[in-house]
Structure formats: C-alpha cells, structure tokens
Design a protein around this motif. Sequence first.
Motif, PDB file in Angstrom:
ATOM      1  N   UNK A 171       0.862  -1.191   0.000  1.00  0.00           N
ATOM      2  CA  UNK A 171       0.000   0.000   0.000  1.00  0.00           C
ATOM      3  C   UNK A 171       0.900   1.243   0.000  1.00  0.00           C
ATOM      4  N   UNK A 172       1.469   1.540  -1.165  1.00  0.00           N
ATOM      5  CA  UNK A 172       2.517   2.572  -1.251  1.00  0.00           C
ATOM      6  C   UNK A 172       1.973   3.958  -1.598  1.00  0.00           C
ATOM      7  N   UNK A 270      -3.319   1.001  -2.756  1.00  0.00           N
ATOM      8  CA  UNK A 270      -2.360   0.411  -3.684  1.00  0.00           C
ATOM      9  C   UNK A 270      -2.152   1.224  -4.954  1.00  0.00           C
ATOM     10  N   UNK A 271      -3.049   2.176  -5.244  1.00  0.00           N
ATOM     11  CA  UNK A 271      -2.917   2.932  -6.487  1.00  0.00           C
ATOM     12  C   UNK A 271      -3.420   4.360  -6.306  1.00  0.00           C
ATOM     13  N   UNK A 272      -3.004   5.215  -7.218  1.00  0.00           N
ATOM     14  CA  UNK A 272      -3.441   6.608  -7.163  1.00  0.00           C
ATOM     15  C   UNK A 272      -4.946   6.708  -7.399  1.00  0.00           C
ATOM     16  N   UNK A 273      -5.449   5.890  -8.318  1.00  0.00           N
ATOM     17  CA  UNK A 273      -6.893   5.930  -8.602  1.00  0.00           C
ATOM     18  C   UNK A 273      -7.704   5.559  -7.364  1.00  0.00           C
ATOM     19  N   UNK A 316       9.112   3.763  -0.206  1.00  0.00           N
ATOM     20  CA  UNK A 316       8.209   2.770  -0.789  1.00  0.00           C
ATOM     21  C   UNK A 316       8.599   1.337  -0.435  1.00  0.00           C
ATOM     22  N   UNK A 317       9.832   1.110   0.031  1.00  0.00           N
ATOM     23  CA  UNK A 317      10.222  -0.225   0.488  1.00  0.00           C
ATOM     24  C   UNK A 317       9.985  -0.404   1.987  1.00  0.00           C
ATOM     25  N   UNK A 318       9.402   0.618   2.628  1.00  0.00           N
ATOM     26  CA  UNK A 318       9.067   0.522   4.040  1.00  0.00           C
ATOM     27  C   UNK A 318      10.100   1.104   4.985  1.00  0.00           C
ATOM     28  N   UNK A 319      11.265   1.511   4.471  1.00  0.00           N
ATOM     29  CA  UNK A 319      12.284   2.095   5.349  1.00  0.00           C
ATOM     30  C   UNK A 319      11.839   3.469   5.837  1.00  0.00           C
ATOM     31  N   UNK A 320      12.269   3.808   7.056  1.00  0.00           N
ATOM     32  CA  UNK A 320      11.920   5.093   7.654  1.00  0.00           C
ATOM     33  C   UNK A 320      13.127   6.027   7.627  1.00  0.00           C
TER      34      UNK A 320
END
Length: 458
Positions: A171-172, A270-273, A316-320
């Motif tokens: 869910x980016x 999961x998407x912009x839409x 986007x890979x979850x790193x903070x």
Amino acid sequence: MMEDQADAICYGGTSEGGTGPGPYVKQQTDTAKSETCVLAMNLMEKVCESINLNRAYKRVKANKGSPGIDGLTLEDLRDYLRQHKEQLIESLLNGTYKPQPVKKVVIPKPGGGERQLGIPTVVDRVVQQAILQVIEPIFDKGFSESNFGFRLGRSTHDALKQAKKHVEAGHIWVVDMDLEKFFDRVNHDILMSRLARRIGDKRMLKIIRSFLTSGIMQNGVVMRRHEGTPQGGPLSPLLSNILLDELDKELERRGHKFCRYADDQNVYVRSKRAGERVYRSIKQFLERKLKLKVNEEKSAIALVQERKFLGYRILCDGRLIISPESIKRAKDKIRQLTCRTRGRSFDQVIMELNAYLRGWVNYFQMVEAKSIFRAIDSWIRRKLRCYKLRQKKRGTSIARLLISLGMLEKESRQIGSSGKGWWRLSRVRPVHRALNNKWFENQGLINLERKMATLLTT
C-alpha cells in the motif's frame, strides 16, 4: 498512582470506597440503529472520590504549565484546594460547577501559521483531569486499533510501525488528509451526542458542555464559543478521539488500511486511482457527517515517500527516514541554542544542547538511514567551534586557546590574526585538530551517531 501522602489533597472518603456508590450502567436501546448501548451512571461520584481527585491533582502538578485567567499558580493550588475542597465537591455532585473561560495563547506552527491554545485555570485543569480519569476507560476500550493518538500504552512509534507494515504490504500510496483548524471547528452538538451514547450521568454531560462553551479570554474580553475544543486542557485529546472515532469506524467498515494520531490521518492504498476515490468519499463523510472541513491545500494523494507522517518519511520499500522538515526544525533549534547573543557560557550551551538532542534522537531512533546522524554531529561541532571562537573575540585570546590545546604558537597566532569570518575560521584544519571530536567528548557533548548505536543495542 498515589505518591507520598504528604502532598495529597484529602477530599474525604476512603481510597477504596470513595464518597459514594461507584458507577453503574444501564441498557439503552437506540431505535435509529436498533442496537444496545451501555450507559455509565453515577460518574460524578466516581470523579469526586478521594483517590481520583488526589491523582488528578498530582498529574496537573507534574504537567506544570502557566496560570489561567485568575492568575492562580500551581504553587498556590494545594492551599486553594484544601480551603475550598468541600465547595468544589458539592458543586460537582449537584451539577452547579461553573468553569472559568480559558486564556487564549497563540503559538507558531512548525510548518507555518498559528495554533490557538486555550489555557484553563489550574482548578479547572484538576477537574478536567479527574473527569478524564473516570471516562477515558469507558471510551478507550472501544476505539479503533488504528488510533494511536493520546492513548495509554500507545505512541507515535507504534503508529509508525503499523504504517510501515501497510507500506511493506504494497500500500505505497497515501491519502494524507489535513483537517482545517480541527480543534477550532469541533461541532459541540455532534460531540455531545457521541458522549451521550455512553454516559448516562446528566451532571457529567452538563459539565463537559460547560467546558466546551465557557468562552475564551483575549485582551481582557471574553468571547463565547459555539464550536471547537481549544487545545490546552486535559480533556481535549479524549474529546477529539471520541469525535474522530466515527471516522475510524467508517474506514474499518470499508476495509481500509489506515493510521491516525490525533487529527493526523493517513489512509494507505495500492494505487493513485484508489486514493482519489477514497479521498472524495472520506472528504464527503467528514463534511456531511461530522461537520469538519478538509484543508485541500495541505491534503494530498501521493506516494508515501513524498509525504511526512509524524516527522518521518516512509520510503516505498518501508524504510523510515527523517523528513526534511524535521531536519530543518532541528537545525533551527540548534541555531537558536548556539546563538552567541543569548549570553550563555559554553558549558551552558552544551548542557542545553544535550537536553534537546537526547529527546530528538530518542524520537527518531526508528530511522534506518544512520548517516544523517553523522552529518548532523559534524554540523553541530562546527557550530560550537564557531561559538567558542566568537566567545574569545580577540585574536590574542583565540591564539592562547589554540596554544593551550596543543597547537604551535606560530600557527595559533596566524589563525588569531586571520581576517576570516567566524564561520569560515571554524572550518580551517588547525582549528579542527585543536577542537577535535575527543575534545567535544570531554566537554560532555552528546554524539548522535553513538547514541543511536546504543539505542539499537538496548
């Protein structure tokens, strides 16, 4: 959480039994929704129990803070409560307690603009805290698991961990919704209706509404409030959670992944839409159902790494990582602490810096890109070299300092007589050799990179 009895305010009753019967509940059927609600009764008796009022008094004292409009300070509070305890309890039990207007205080927001605070009197703060301790357990157990703001056992780090999981699951995209002047726009009638779903004690409802409508004093003039719950009182965070819980439940009903901390709300998709669709529907829900306004300029549908959440950015890979805005605020604070015109000794500056840096690095301990701490450490040391040189003012004093730290006399005098500005001078190699990392360690300066390593191993 009773501490020593010497500082307790004795309100009568016992710690076990209090001043009256404990709260009981009765069932009420909501015909509109055909569901059964549990109403808590006799809550004011629970509020007025000795152990509860003493605990509230200690919490208000521990939180510190400035006086309200009556000028009564925390130092005066103990004697005031001892003298007026009976009248205070009687007014709470018979429903005649009248809170005073709050004092308006305006502070700048980190991202620009102003935040309005309403500072209640210290007595009103004790009453609010006593009420909070009784009603918070009633509501908190029903709050969403995705609500992390102002709740016991939950923190910003917990919210970030959950947000990180959502992003790692794909869910980016984030729907970052900013509520425009949320605490100033809370609708009193809607909020009171939500309170009445769980509270059956009319005295409790009456006093909470009186806190909402007590007014705000500015420049000696009291202005009545018809909406809003100004930040500054113990009850405000819980009241905001009660109102926004309806939004949480709506998001859960729709199956969305989200995290909320106070009025900071992020929905992960999961998407912009999908984000655009969620934004439109949630905006409509907030404005129609809760009468709250979305700030469209500050809200956005974007990739998570383009937005900040609680001072962090999630890649986007979850790193903070630390958000650029948070780094800028930290540097602004450090510039303020190392400003020579403040008239502080070098040791005092180190002490004040350490107090700030400890809290800062503890908050950002979840960061996974550690190089930023090394860079900030280096920048702080340069600021302090500049501060130390400027304190010496004259070239001869600078030369003596450098000589005392092991530099050659000729080289020290050349630097002392240099025409370079303080900031440029703080960067030259001989000054680095004299005021090196070991020297700063001996002065007691915290090393952020080393502190982070310590936090990771504990």
